[in-house]
Motif scaffolding. Structure first.
Motif, PDB file in Angstrom:
ATOM      1  N   GLN A 144       9.386  -2.288   9.280  1.00 45.81           N
ATOM      2  CA  GLN A 144       9.879  -1.293  10.227  1.00 45.81           C
ATOM      3  C   GLN A 144      10.085   0.043   9.527  1.00 45.81           C
ATOM      4  O   GLN A 144      10.083   0.134   8.302  1.00 45.81           O
ATOM      5  CB  GLN A 144      11.188  -1.759  10.866  1.00 45.81           C
ATOM      6  N   PHE A 145      10.220   1.090  10.339  1.00 49.53           N
ATOM      7  CA  PHE A 145      10.475   2.460   9.881  1.00 49.53           C
ATOM      8  C   PHE A 145       9.298   3.122   9.160  1.00 49.53           C
ATOM      9  O   PHE A 145       9.438   4.224   8.661  1.00 49.53           O
ATOM     10  CB  PHE A 145      11.732   2.525   8.999  1.00 49.53           C
ATOM     11  N   ASP A 146       8.163   2.451   9.106  1.00 49.35           N
ATOM     12  CA  ASP A 146       6.958   3.110   8.597  1.00 49.35           C
ATOM     13  C   ASP A 146       6.285   3.745   9.816  1.00 49.35           C
ATOM     14  O   ASP A 146       5.740   3.047  10.671  1.00 49.35           O
ATOM     15  CB  ASP A 146       6.023   2.109   7.932  1.00 49.35           C
ATOM     16  N   HIS A 147       6.320   5.063   9.909  1.00 45.72           N
ATOM     17  CA  HIS A 147       5.823   5.759  11.094  1.00 45.72           C
ATOM     18  C   HIS A 147       4.312   5.971  11.080  1.00 45.72           C
ATOM     19  O   HIS A 147       3.741   6.440  12.064  1.00 45.72           O
ATOM     20  CB  HIS A 147       6.526   7.107  11.243  1.00 45.72           C
ATOM     21  N   LEU A 148       3.661   5.640   9.963  1.00 42.00           N
ATOM     22  CA  LEU A 148       2.227   5.911   9.831  1.00 42.00           C
ATOM     23  C   LEU A 148       1.359   4.663   9.871  1.00 42.00           C
ATOM     24  O   LEU A 148       0.230   4.697  10.372  1.00 42.00           O
ATOM     25  CB  LEU A 148       1.960   6.677   8.527  1.00 42.00           C
ATOM     26  N   VAL A 149       1.859   3.569   9.311  1.00 41.09           N
ATOM     27  CA  VAL A 149       1.061   2.333   9.241  1.00 41.09           C
ATOM     28  C   VAL A 149       1.882   1.176   9.801  1.00 41.09           C
ATOM     29  O   VAL A 149       2.990   0.901   9.329  1.00 41.09           O
ATOM     30  CB  VAL A 149       0.636   2.023   7.787  1.00 41.09           C
ATOM     31  N   GLY A 150       1.333   0.493  10.788  1.00 35.42           N
ATOM     32  CA  GLY A 150       2.043  -0.599  11.438  1.00 35.42           C
ATOM     33  C   GLY A 150       2.130  -1.856  10.594  1.00 35.42           C
ATOM     34  O   GLY A 150       1.354  -2.067   9.653  1.00 35.42           O
ATOM     35  N   TRP A 151       3.070  -2.720  10.956  1.00 32.39           N
ATOM     36  CA  TRP A 151       3.327  -3.956  10.229  1.00 32.39           C
ATOM     37  C   TRP A 151       2.131  -4.907  10.317  1.00 32.39           C
ATOM     38  O   TRP A 151       1.762  -5.567   9.350  1.00 32.39           O
ATOM     39  CB  TRP A 151       4.579  -4.606  10.816  1.00 32.39           C
ATOM     40  N   SER A 152       1.506  -4.971  11.458  1.00 29.90           N
ATOM     41  CA  SER A 152       0.391  -5.892  11.662  1.00 29.90           C
ATOM     42  C   SER A 152      -0.802  -5.556  10.773  1.00 29.90           C
ATOM     43  O   SER A 152      -1.332  -6.414  10.068  1.00 29.90           O
ATOM     44  CB  SER A 152      -0.042  -5.870  13.129  1.00 29.90           C
TER      45      SER A 152
END
Length: 427
Positions: free
Chosen positions: A307-315
């Protein structure tokens, strides 16, 4: 009554005025602040006057420095002490992401060197800095491959190689290792690492030795950190769009603003009628062996921000389907040494499913289908997954950079993630 100083000033002004029209006499010589002797000539300044002048100058310089504060993280990128490499050393190549540079890995490189000493040679890639990161994954990968060849030539005693890529750097590294797969650094063998022979007919046995090697070296660790393995198109792969289809669609149509790299990330490239580059990189081809190159490493690791990564998603960064992501409420740090690591999943492969014909795959343009195809191919290899969360950190808004400790003064909370890399690194 006139003072001696004023008489001297008047005399000098009159004499200079007679010869030069009196236009610049006083402007060029001013003795009002100087002590004069009985004859009217200026005397040298006293030590006290000189000290006062120095203090004033120092004060002015100091006041200017307040305008530009010098944090430790803003100083020039000096090197750090390196121990002499030992024979059979391990080369570690660190690769920066979009609009990044070699400086982004400065902290991590220093920690690896400090921990392993002369057993490793840490190289922070310098071939794709700043605006060059817009040139496209393939061009950047080719440049990185050439750079690695050059570094290997400079260190003839290294025998093993590992890569660590952040964000876009992970994709660039995947392309580069495929270009380096089964080849050596030069056309002639070197004393230790150059098992790559010349391309003469009698040297085929040397080529066989390099089949599962990267640039003539034994591949060991392939590590990515917040890397969009499945691209950045749709399905909340770019969290800053908050899942709004309109914003995701707009990003796809404006991806060209990031150059060829943007088109590669958003899967909109269609060079010569070929499928998107990231889709090509999920399979081997006759020209380049993307999957075989990845498979040659002893371990593959994907560090991902939950979470909190606004550029690269967790998936996309953890190589999972959205419906296979762990529930965040069930995750929490359970190791005091690594307070921001909330889950570690051992090496795991996904069971193979029926594969579509390559012709059918090339025609598919639906985002979900593209992701499915890439994910199926990439997860046939075993991946260790390390999930990270900075939810309790003041630096969580910078999670994408904090996981790398890009700038130590504002990303220091990611130090435990770097330490986890070091502690689990296979030497």
């Amino acid at each position: 009554m006139a003072t001696p100083g004023s008489e001297v000033e008047a005399t000098w002004e009159a004499s200079d005025g007679a010869g030069n029209g009196g236009s610049e006499a006083v402007a060029s010589i001013d003795v009002r602040d100087q002590t004069v002797d009985p004859t009217g000539k200026p005397m040298p300044k006293t030590r006290k006057q000189q000290q006062t002048k120095k203090k004033k100058k120092k004060k002015r310089t100091k006041s200017k420095s307040y305008c530009l504060p010098r944090f430790a993280c803003m100083r020039s990128d000096g090197g750090f002490d390196m121990e002499a490499e030992v024979p059979g050393a391990h080369l570690i190549v660190m690769v920066n992401g979009l609009i990044g540079s070699a400086r982004d890995w400065r902290f991590a490189a220093k920690q690896f060197q400090k921990h392993y000493g002369g057993q490793v040679v840490v190289h922070r890639s310098r071939s794709n800095p700043c605006r060059l990161t817009f040139d496209g994954v393939d061009i950047m990968g080719q440049r990185l491959a050439e750079e690695v060849k050059s570094v290997v030539k400079q260190h003839p005693t290294v025998q093993k190689i590992s890569f660590i890529g952040h964000s876009l750097g992970g994709l660039v590294t995947r392309y580069a290792v495929a270009k380096l797969y089964g080849s050596g650094p030069a056309s002639e063998p070197t004393k230790v690492n150059g098992e790559c022979g010349s391309e003469e007919p009698g040297n085929h046995h040397l080529e066989d030795k390099n089949t599962d090697k990267i640039c003539g070296l034994e591949p060991v660790n392939f590590i990515t950190s917040a890397t969009p393995h499945l691209g950045s198109r749709g399905h909340k792969q770019v969290p800053m769009f908050c899942g709004f289809n309109s914003l995701e669609s707009l990003a796809v149509h404006t991806s060209g603003f990031l150059g060829r790299t943007g088109r590669h990330l958003f899967l909109t490239d269609n060079d010569d009628g070929k499928p998107p580059l990231l889709l090509q990189m999920a399979n081997d081809s006759e020209d380049i062996k993307f999957i075989s190159a990845l498979k040659s490493f002893k371990r593959r690791v994907a560090y991902a921000n939950a979470q909190f990564d606004h550029l690269v998603g967790w998936s996309t960064s953890s190589l999972r389907h959205w419906n296979n992501l762990p529930k965040r409420e069930h995750l929490s740090a359970n190791n005091i040494k690594y307070p921001h690591i909330i889950r570690v999943e051992g090496a795991k492969t996904t069971s193979s499913e029926k594969e579509d014909s390559s012709e059918h795959k090339n025609d598919r343009r639906n985002t979900a289908d593209l992701e499915e195809t890439m994910l199926r191919s990439l997860t046939r290899l075993s991946w260790e997954r390390v999930d990270v969360s900075f939810s309790r950190s003041k630096q969580r808004v910078f999670a994408h950079s904090t996981i790398q400790v890009k700038t130590q003064c504002i990303n220091s909370d990611g130090e435990d993630v770097i330490q986890h890399m070091i502690d689990n690194f296979i030497l």
